[in-house]
Design an enzyme around this catalytic site. Structure first.
Site, PDB file in Angstrom:
ATOM      1  N   GLY A  74       0.799  -1.217   0.000  1.00 28.12           N
ATOM      2  CA  GLY A  74       0.000   0.000   0.000  1.00 28.12           C
ATOM      3  C   GLY A  74       0.832   1.268   0.000  1.00 28.12           C
ATOM      4  CG  ASN A 115      -5.318   3.796   9.569  1.00 28.23           C
ATOM      5  OD1 ASN A 115      -5.694   4.830   9.012  1.00 28.23           O
ATOM      6  ND2 ASN A 115      -4.298   3.774  10.405  1.00 28.23           N
ATOM      7  CD  GLN A 135      -6.766  -0.890   7.598  1.00 25.65           C
ATOM      8  OE1 GLN A 135      -7.522  -1.851   7.731  1.00 25.65           O
ATOM      9  NE2 GLN A 135      -5.528  -0.894   8.064  1.00 25.65           N
ATOM     10  CB  SER A 189      -2.127  -3.404   1.215  1.00 30.85           C
ATOM     11  OG  SER A 189      -1.069  -4.131   1.808  1.00 30.85           O
ATOM     12  CB  ALA A 190      -1.706  -8.803  -0.626  1.00 29.01           C
ATOM     13  CG  HIS A 191      -0.308  -6.852   4.904  1.00 31.28           C
ATOM     14  ND1 HIS A 191      -0.416  -6.533   6.239  1.00 31.28           N
ATOM     15  CD2 HIS A 191       0.091  -5.721   4.284  1.00 31.28           C
ATOM     16  CE1 HIS A 191      -0.089  -5.260   6.421  1.00 31.28           C
ATOM     17  NE2 HIS A 191       0.213  -4.750   5.245  1.00 31.28           N
ATOM     18  CB  THR A 248      11.625 -10.044 -11.558  1.00 29.11           C
ATOM     19  OG1 THR A 248      12.688  -9.923 -12.499  1.00 29.11           O
ATOM     20  CG2 THR A 248      10.948 -11.388 -11.715  1.00 29.11           C
ATOM     21  CB  CYS A 281       2.842   2.364  10.045  1.00 30.82           C
ATOM     22  SG  CYS A 281       2.278   1.331   8.676  1.00 30.82           S
TER      23      CYS A 281
END
Length: 379
Positions: free
Chosen positions: A74, A149, A177, A197-199, A235, A320
């Site tokens: 993110g 968040n 979020q 964001s994936a997580h 990559t 964070c």
């Protein structure tokens, strides 16, 4: 460290545990390592994995696969959007007072003038202020997150979009979020760019995406090869991207069941409010699995420590900022600076149960009772 069966994890807004579907996709991709830019059979297979995931992530937010650029998370997605807007000629930036540091700090170092968009006491962006601000000369980038968040408050992004577009501005939405917790349709929101964001939705850490609409041109920050349609060199993280796609599918399918957590959240809120706690943002639409509360005189760090000792994992606010617990600037922006040092965030997710929320309430109330007893002893 894995989460113990006896522990309760209610810190999904910091990171969600990896979904089984995502883990399976991750391991499957790792078993067939290949560079998706290679033209041989293994390379083409890796490219297929990436493109399948691109379509899956796009479906989560209602966009075609070509609108998705995979990035490292993110934070990079937000930075790529802001720097792309600057390259496109925006002359100033307006950021809401509740934006994540990934947005505010990037805006500060952009070299452009930055203004703050205030929020009301519920944590909702002041669109009246925005309507006046748009009258100023110069093309403007407006950054308004979809859901906060800390409080979970959902912002009126679609209405803000109408104001921004009327003056040919650029609207960037941090949906990190919100994605996977509420239904999102990118075109309905009217955003130009959007960060994912994936997580946060049960995928792995270290992978995210920038969604770009037809009005936005993504200008790459990382140079080298022509990966990601020339938008981001390097990559691709094939295994992480595969897991992101699988998590996006599972999250999309689980939206209805996640919405039911609003009942569990509200039940906990009523319990703590009955004992004197204050719930932030309850007067606005919120994510169904996020609760932000404050107990006056009960410091955020002390709350987290007490909950952790009871086997309950929650947060003082933005992850964070972990390790440096400080007063919540989000709560300060809502006009409650008096409560900012006493905030606790509880956030559930795909594997949470009603019992988790009940145990969390039990632990918090027990700690609150102890704090009250100590105060009376001192008095």
């Amino acid at each position: 460290m894995s989460i113990s069966r006896t522990s309760v994890y209610l810190d999904y807004n910091a990171t969600a545990p990896l979904r089984p579907e995502a883990k399976e996709a991750l391991l499957r991709a790792l078993e067939s390592p290949a560079n998706p830019s290679s033209v041989h059979a293994a390379g083409r297979a890796a490219r297929d994995v990436v493109e399948r995931a691109r379509a899956q992530v796009g479906a989560l937010v209602g966009v075609p696969a070509g609108s998705i650029t995979f990035v490292s998370g993110g934070t990079e997605a937000n930075a790529l959007a802001i720097e792309s807007a600057k390259a496109a000629g925006v002359e100033r930036i307006v950021i809401s007072a509740i934006e994540h540091d990934a947005v505010t700090e990037t805006a500060k170092v952009s070299g452009l003038p930055v203004e703050g968009l205030p929020v009301d006491n519920h944590g909702v962006a002041d669109l009246g202020w925005l309507a006046q601000a748009r009258e100023k000369p110069g093309k403007t980038l407006v950054c308004l997150m979809l859901a906060n968040n800390e409080t979970g408050v959902i912002q009126p992004v679609d209405k803000a979009s109408a104001l921004v577009r009327a003056h040919d501005g650029w609207l960037h939405v941090d949906a990190v979020q919100a994605a996977g917790k509420i239904a999102i349709d990118f075109s309905t929101l009217g955003a130009d760019t959007m960060a994912l964001s994936a997580h946060k939705l049960g995928g792995p850490q270290g992978v995210g995406a920038l969604v770009a609409g037809t009005r936005a041109t993504v200008t790459r920050r990382l140079h080298g090869g022509g990966q990601e349609r020339g938008r981001r060199a390097g990559t691709e993280n094939v295994a992480g991207i595969a897991a992101f796609g699988a998590a996006a599918v599972a999250a999309h399918q689980g939206l209805a069941s996640l919405a039911e957590q609003a009942q569990w959240r509200d039940a906990l809120a009523q319990r703590v409010k009955a004992q004197g706690a204050i719930v932030l943002g309850e007067g606005a639409d919120r994510l169904p699995q996020t609760l932000c509360l404050a107990g006056e005189g009960f410091g955020s760090e002390v709350q987290v420590m007490n909950m952790d000792l009871a086997g309950i994992m929650v947060s003082a606010g933005s992850a964070c900022s972990s390790g440096k617990v400080k007063a919540s600037r989000v709560v300060e922006a809502m006009g409650r600076a008096d409560l900012a040092p006493f905030v606790l965030r509880i956030s559930g997710g795909w594997a949470s149960t009603e019992d988790d929320w009940i145990k969390c309430g039990d632990a918090w109330l027990a700690a609150w009772k102890r704090i009250g007893a100590r105060r009376r002893e001192v008095a």
